[in-house]
Design a protein around this motif. Structure first.
Motif, PDB file in Angstrom:
ATOM      1  N   GLU A   1       0.802  -1.265   0.054  1.00 21.19           N
ATOM      2  CA  GLU A   1      -0.023   0.005  -0.021  1.00 21.19           C
ATOM      3  C   GLU A   1       0.586   1.327  -0.057  1.00 21.19           C
ATOM      4  O   GLU A   1       0.695   2.341  -0.594  1.00 21.19           O
ATOM      5  CB  GLU A   1      -0.770   0.097   1.323  1.00 21.19           C
ATOM      6  CG  GLU A   1      -1.880   1.117   1.420  1.00 21.19           C
ATOM      7  CD  GLU A   1      -2.915   0.908   2.422  1.00 21.19           C
ATOM      8  OE1 GLU A   1      -3.114   1.691   3.102  1.00 21.19           O
ATOM      9  OE2 GLU A   1      -3.622  -0.480   2.482  1.00 21.19           O
ATOM     10  N   VAL A   2       1.850   1.169   0.689  1.00 23.56           N
ATOM     11  CA  VAL A   2       2.748   2.326   0.759  1.00 23.56           C
ATOM     12  C   VAL A   2       3.767   2.776  -0.240  1.00 23.56           C
ATOM     13  O   VAL A   2       3.717   3.650  -0.900  1.00 23.56           O
ATOM     14  CB  VAL A   2       3.490   2.443   2.320  1.00 23.56           C
ATOM     15  CG1 VAL A   2       4.738   3.507   2.024  1.00 23.56           C
ATOM     16  CG2 VAL A   2       2.883   2.375   3.410  1.00 23.56           C
ATOM     17  N   GLU A   3       4.418   1.665  -0.875  1.00 20.53           N
ATOM     18  CA  GLU A   3       5.371   1.714  -2.041  1.00 20.53           C
ATOM     19  C   GLU A   3       4.542   1.598  -3.371  1.00 20.53           C
ATOM     20  O   GLU A   3       4.945   2.103  -4.252  1.00 20.53           O
ATOM     21  CB  GLU A   3       6.067   0.435  -1.689  1.00 20.53           C
ATOM     22  CG  GLU A   3       7.170   0.538  -0.706  1.00 20.53           C
ATOM     23  CD  GLU A   3       8.110   1.772  -0.535  1.00 20.53           C
ATOM     24  OE1 GLU A   3       8.447   2.295  -1.594  1.00 20.53           O
ATOM     25  OE2 GLU A   3       8.164   2.223   0.690  1.00 20.53           O
ATOM     26  N   GLY A   4       3.504   1.072  -3.269  1.00 26.24           N
ATOM     27  CA  GLY A   4       2.829   1.141  -4.687  1.00 26.24           C
ATOM     28  C   GLY A   4       3.738   0.293  -5.648  1.00 26.24           C
ATOM     29  O   GLY A   4       3.873  -0.852  -5.498  1.00 26.24           O
ATOM     30  N   ARG A   5       3.996   1.012  -6.780  1.00 27.35           N
ATOM     31  CA  ARG A   5       4.750   0.610  -7.824  1.00 27.35           C
ATOM     32  C   ARG A   5       6.153   0.253  -7.468  1.00 27.35           C
ATOM     33  O   ARG A   5       6.726  -0.655  -8.077  1.00 27.35           O
ATOM     34  CB  ARG A   5       4.808   1.595  -9.135  1.00 27.35           C
ATOM     35  CG  ARG A   5       3.359   1.720  -9.806  1.00 27.35           C
ATOM     36  CD  ARG A   5       3.229   2.398 -10.754  1.00 27.35           C
ATOM     37  NE  ARG A   5       4.487   2.120 -11.971  1.00 27.35           N
ATOM     38  CZ  ARG A   5       4.517   2.598 -13.110  1.00 27.35           C
ATOM     39  NH1 ARG A   5       3.469   3.396 -13.517  1.00 27.35           N
ATOM     40  NH2 ARG A   5       5.465   2.166 -14.008  1.00 27.35           N
ATOM     41  N   ASN A   6       6.491   0.771  -6.428  1.00 24.55           N
ATOM     42  CA  ASN A   6       7.897   0.208  -6.093  1.00 24.55           C
ATOM     43  C   ASN A   6       8.001  -0.810  -5.223  1.00 24.55           C
ATOM     44  O   ASN A   6       9.010  -1.272  -4.485  1.00 24.55           O
ATOM     45  CB  ASN A   6       8.657   1.556  -5.436  1.00 24.55           C
ATOM     46  CG  ASN A   6       8.854   2.771  -6.246  1.00 24.55           C
ATOM     47  OD1 ASN A   6       9.332   2.401  -7.697  1.00 24.55           O
ATOM     48  ND2 ASN A   6       8.791   4.181  -6.060  1.00 24.55           N
ATOM     49  N   PHE A   7       6.805  -1.488  -4.907  1.00 29.38           N
ATOM     50  CA  PHE A   7       6.940  -2.431  -4.039  1.00 29.38           C
ATOM     51  C   PHE A   7       7.943  -3.719  -4.062  1.00 29.38           C
ATOM     52  O   PHE A   7       8.637  -3.955  -3.235  1.00 29.38           O
ATOM     53  CB  PHE A   7       5.357  -3.147  -3.948  1.00 29.38           C
ATOM     54  CG  PHE A   7       5.130  -4.579  -3.194  1.00 29.38           C
ATOM     55  CD1 PHE A   7       5.268  -4.289  -1.628  1.00 29.38           C
ATOM     56  CD2 PHE A   7       5.280  -5.609  -3.948  1.00 29.38           C
ATOM     57  CE1 PHE A   7       5.166  -5.596  -1.161  1.00 29.38           C
ATOM     58  CE2 PHE A   7       5.014  -6.687  -3.215  1.00 29.38           C
ATOM     59  CZ  PHE A   7       5.017  -6.853  -1.643  1.00 29.38           C
ATOM     60  N   SER A   8       8.138  -4.036  -5.494  1.00 25.38           N
ATOM     61  CA  SER A   8       9.195  -5.137  -5.884  1.00 25.38           C
ATOM     62  C   SER A   8      10.405  -4.701  -5.486  1.00 25.38           C
ATOM     63  O   SER A   8      11.154  -5.403  -4.902  1.00 25.38           O
ATOM     64  CB  SER A   8       8.845  -5.550  -7.265  1.00 25.38           C
ATOM     65  OG  SER A   8       7.667  -6.112  -7.566  1.00 25.38           O
TER      66      SER A   8
END
Length: 134
Positions: free
Chosen positions: A32-39
């Protein structure tokens, strides 16, 4: 050659059925916090874990008596702090320290207390089991 990993190669895996709820909550919050940067963030966490595992000789987990601030957590993550704490704990366990002596005495006293009763307990037990014969 396809079985080896290289930079830029995709890694996918399933979470085990017995994954703790705290891990799932952490992953969901991170997504939820990182969004597209999750990976990317998850890869960083994975790499840190792998590097720490390679560096670790014998790990123990200590529960802190209270929550730590972010700054305090960073101090604990410092390599020098970890080494110092490791040496202190090792000395406490292996040397004749007051802590080791106190733990030994406490253990001996605990075994003594297993069958020790007070006068109050004795009177209560006597009153409970002192039946008059009919």
């Amino acid at each position: 050659m396809s079985g080896f990993y290289d930079r830029g190669k995709t890694i996918s895996f399933r979470l085990p059925n017995d994954t703790p709820e705290s891990v799932l909550s952490f992953l969901n919050e991170l997504k939820e916090v990182e969004g597209r940067n999750f990976s990317r963030k998850l890869a960083t966490i994975l790499f840190e874990g792998i590097l720490n595992k390679k560096e670790a000789t014998e790990d123990i987990i200590l529960t802190m008596p209270a929550s730590l601030t972010k700054e305090e957590q960073e101090v604990l993550q410092n390599k020098i702090t970890k080494r110092l704490l490791g040496h202190v704990i090792y000395q406490m366990i292996t040397q004749d320290s007051p802590v080791k002596k106190e733990n030994s005495e406490l253990h001996e006293r605990k075994e003594e207390l297993l069958f020790e009763t007070s006068a109050v307990h004795n009177r209560f037990a006597k009153s409970m089991f002192d039946f008059e014969e009919e």
